[in-house]
Design an enzyme around this catalytic site. Structure first.
Site, short mmCIF file in Angstrom:
data_model
loop_
_atom_site.label_atom_id
_atom_site.label_comp_id
_atom_site.label_asym_id
_atom_site.label_seq_id
_atom_site.Cartn_x
_atom_site.Cartn_y
_atom_site.Cartn_z
CG ASN A 186 1.30 2.69 1.22
OD1 ASN A 186 1.37 3.72 1.94
ND2 ASN A 186 2.22 1.65 0.93
CE LYS A 187 3.35 5.14 5.20
NZ LYS A 187 4.32 5.54 4.11
#
Ligand SMILES: *Cc1c(COP(=O)(O)O)cnc(C)c1O
Length: 381
Positions: A186-187
């Site tokens: 999710n970065k």
């Protein structure tokens, strides 16, 4: 009644194109899968992006944080100052070094570590300060670097949220810094799992590389056995934290698209700001000083006196199939920390108060204006 046919809006999503897929397939066809030329190339390109000469690709940001502490000689009995408004890794890696985490307050203007409070916590045992660039907003690096310099201790940056951010015109991770980046799914860029460590010197890089690969050193063995290329010498008790070429291929393709993806994050961010700024119910995400924000998380805070119940609001968003979460329940209030270090409620009033009022709504580079409207429609019914 909520409409269960609505698609779920995830809080963050990987942005994968044919470019990434082709890059990974090319490595699979080539056949060399573990750390090799692709990792070196990823390290060089990342180094150029953030303007540092020294980068090490690793298996996660957690690994990078652990190595960063170890190369700066954090060990048993030492103290490390860090904010409590962070993910487990920031504190756990301190504990895994045998050191004691000392939790500092955050600055309510940035949600990052408060340099003045950090200074008040320094003792003869303090070996490092870890700053988190919370949500992608750089911490007050001028104050923190000044403090660390005056005390002769290193500043370690948890830059998991901060790829693409800059402070006073310099990229987070730039030359001279020890910074730890995450490429978790999710970065801002992803390699599925992975991370990058930037360090100030060639010597620290060599130490990090050795500690990240079992403490093995090929050069050291040369002292005893010339010409025997297969020999290695185990010099210390290291860890298994190396990156691999599959991860690196994905990372290179993602990095080449960083500016494009950041521009889209900025667009989503601006859509939210435009819609929410007219209403007094929420305090918009902080944006202080001469910084470029990485816009990793869009964190809203309930305004004083809005009367709304944060947990009820989070529930309502979830019922409407909107991925919402709280970054974070303060680390010092989790059972593992309470039990080992005696931390408790009331120790960090600013952090604890803020943590009751914040929540993060979806933001990622594939999000559409219609999806932003859907979130805002639930926030402002
Ligand atoms: C995601 C994250 C980490 C850990 O990253 P991994 O790559 O999953 O190890 C550390 N610190 C913060 C603040 C994070 O958000």
């Amino acid at each position: 009644m909520t409409d269960q046919s609505l698609p779920f809006l995830a809080i963050g999503e990987p942005d994968i194109t044919e470019k990434e897929i082709d890059a990974v397939v090319a490595i699979l066809r080539k056949g060399w899968l573990t750390r090799g030329e692709e990792c070196l190339q990823f390290e060089r390109e990342f180094a150029a992006k953030v303007s540092t000469p020294h980068t090490l690709a690793v298996s996660s940001c957690t690994a990078a944080l652990h190595l960063a502490l170890l190369i700066h000689n954090v060990g048993p009995g030492d103290e490390v100052i860090l904010p409590s408004l962070t993910f487990a890794s920031t504190g756990h890696t301190v504990v895994h070094c045998g050191a004691n985490p000392v939790f500092a307050e955050i600055d309510p203007e940035t949600y990052c570590i408060d340099p003045a409070h950090a200074e008040s916590l320094i003792t003869a045992k303090t070996k490092a300060i870890v700053a988190v660039h919370y949500a992608g907003h750089p911490a007050d690096l001028n104050a923190l670097m000044g403090l660390c310099k005056s005390k002769g201790i290193p500043l370690i940056e948890d830059a998991a949220h901060a790829l693409g951010a800059s402070y006073d015109g310099e990229m987070i991770g730039c030359e001279g810094s020890t910074a730890c980046f995450s490429f978790y799914t999710n970065k801002n860029i992803t390699t599925a799992e992975g991370g990058m460590l930037t360090v100030p010197t060639e010597d620290l890089l060599a130490r990090a590389e050795r500690l990240g690969l079992h403490g093995m050193d090929r050069d050291a063995w040369k002292r005893f056995a010339d010409g025997k290329k297969w020999r290695y010498s185990i010099e210390e008790f290291g860890f298994k934290y190396n990156a691999n070429d599959l991860l690196a291929a994905l990372g290179r393709a993602q990095l080449s698209r960083l500016d494009e993806m950041q521009a889209k994050r900025k667009q989503v961010w601006d859509w939210y700001n435009e819609r929410l700024s007219r209403h007094g119910q929420f305090v918009l995400p902080p944006h202080q000083g001469s910084i470029e924000h990485a816009r990793h998380l869009y964190v809203l805070r309930l305004n004083e006196g809005s009367g709304a119940d944060r947990d009820a609001l989070v529930d309502r968003l979830r019922e409407n199939r909107i991925g919402v979460t709280v970054h974070y329940d303060p680390l010092h209030l989790h059972p593992a920390y309470r039990e080992r270090f005696g931390t408790k409620n009331g120790m960090l009033p600013v952090t604890e108060d803020l943590a009751q009022k914040i929540f993060s709504v979806p933001i990622h580079s594939k999000m559409t204006e219609g999806e932003v409207d859907r979130v805002v429609g639930v926030l402002l019914p």
